[in-house]
Design a protein around this motif. Structure first.
Motif, short mmCIF file in Angstrom:
data_model
loop_
_atom_site.label_atom_id
_atom_site.label_comp_id
_atom_site.label_asym_id
_atom_site.label_seq_id
_atom_site.Cartn_x
_atom_site.Cartn_y
_atom_site.Cartn_z
N THR A 1 0.86 -1.17 0.00
CA THR A 1 0.00 0.00 0.00
C THR A 1 0.89 1.21 0.00
O THR A 1 1.87 1.28 0.76
N GLY A 2 0.52 2.19 -0.78
CA GLY A 2 1.33 3.39 -0.87
C GLY A 2 1.03 4.38 0.24
O GLY A 2 0.08 4.23 0.99
N ASP A 3 1.87 5.39 0.38
CA ASP A 3 1.65 6.45 1.39
C ASP A 3 0.46 7.30 0.96
O ASP A 3 0.24 7.51 -0.24
N THR A 4 -0.27 7.83 1.95
CA THR A 4 -1.42 8.68 1.66
C THR A 4 -0.94 10.12 1.57
O THR A 4 -0.21 10.59 2.43
N LEU A 5 -1.36 10.82 0.57
CA LEU A 5 -1.01 12.24 0.41
C LEU A 5 -2.25 13.07 0.71
O LEU A 5 -3.32 12.79 0.17
N VAL A 6 -2.05 14.05 1.49
CA VAL A 6 -3.18 14.95 1.78
C VAL A 6 -2.84 16.26 1.07
O VAL A 6 -1.82 16.86 1.34
N ILE A 7 -3.74 16.71 0.23
CA ILE A 7 -3.51 17.96 -0.49
C ILE A 7 -4.41 19.03 0.14
O ILE A 7 -5.61 18.88 0.19
N LEU A 8 -3.81 20.03 0.68
CA LEU A 8 -4.55 21.12 1.33
C LEU A 8 -4.70 22.26 0.33
O LEU A 8 -3.78 22.57 -0.41
N PRO A 9 -5.88 22.98 0.47
CA PRO A 9 -6.01 24.10 -0.42
C PRO A 9 -5.07 25.22 0.02
O PRO A 9 -4.73 25.32 1.17
N ALA A 10 -4.71 25.99 -0.85
CA ALA A 10 -3.80 27.08 -0.57
C ALA A 10 -4.50 28.12 0.31
O ALA A 10 -5.67 28.40 0.16
N ALA A 11 -3.80 28.73 1.20
CA ALA A 11 -4.38 29.73 2.10
C ALA A 11 -4.79 30.95 1.29
O ALA A 11 -4.09 31.38 0.41
N SER A 12 -5.96 31.49 1.66
CA SER A 12 -6.39 32.63 0.89
C SER A 12 -5.70 33.88 1.44
O SER A 12 -5.49 34.05 2.61
N SER A 13 -5.53 34.75 0.67
CA SER A 13 -4.85 35.98 1.09
C SER A 13 -5.86 36.98 1.60
O SER A 13 -6.99 37.07 1.14
N THR A 14 -5.55 37.76 2.61
CA THR A 14 -6.44 38.77 3.16
C THR A 14 -6.40 39.98 2.26
O THR A 14 -5.34 40.56 2.04
N ARG A 15 -7.60 40.57 2.10
CA ARG A 15 -7.68 41.66 1.17
C ARG A 15 -8.06 42.85 1.82
O ARG A 15 -8.60 43.41 2.51
#
Length: 113
Positions: free
Chosen positions: A99-113
């Motif tokens: 079984t392969g390693d699990t990758l967790v992909i997080l969304p990129a942090a939004s920038s404050t405007r």
């Protein structure tokens, strides 16, 4: 002087020999020659001779020379195609994969405007 004495002695011998020589008259003698008569009768036939011995056996002849090498033979005909081989047996089942390693992909942090 000795040589002169020898020479005079030789001259004296030659003169004395010449004085003794007398002339000879040859005498001719007639020799009768034989005249052949008529041929005689033929003689009787002689006896037959004995048979001669058998000759020796001849020696063995020499060995002949080696014969020439023969020509190369023709190429053989092509062989028949072989029969198809039998089907192979089924192979063993392979091992289960890791079984392969699990990758967790997080969304990129939004920038404050």
């Amino acid at each position: 002087m000795k040589k002169l004495t020898i020479a005079l002695s030789m001259v004296a011998v030659a003169i004395s020999l010449a004085a003794c020589q007398r002339e000879v008259t040859p005498t001719v003698v007639t020799v009768p020659v034989a005249v052949p008569g008529p041929a005689g009768a033929t003689g009787a036939t002689g006896e037959t001779g004995s048979t001669g011995n058998t000759g020796s056996t001849g020696s063995t002849g020499s060995t002949g020379t080696a014969g020439a090498t023969g020509d190369t033979g023709s190429t053989g005909a092509m062989g028949n195609t072989g029969d198809t081989g039998a089907t192979g047996s089924t192979g063993d089942t392979g091992q289960r994969g890791k079984t392969g390693d699990t990758l967790v992909i997080l969304p990129a942090a939004s920038s404050t405007r």
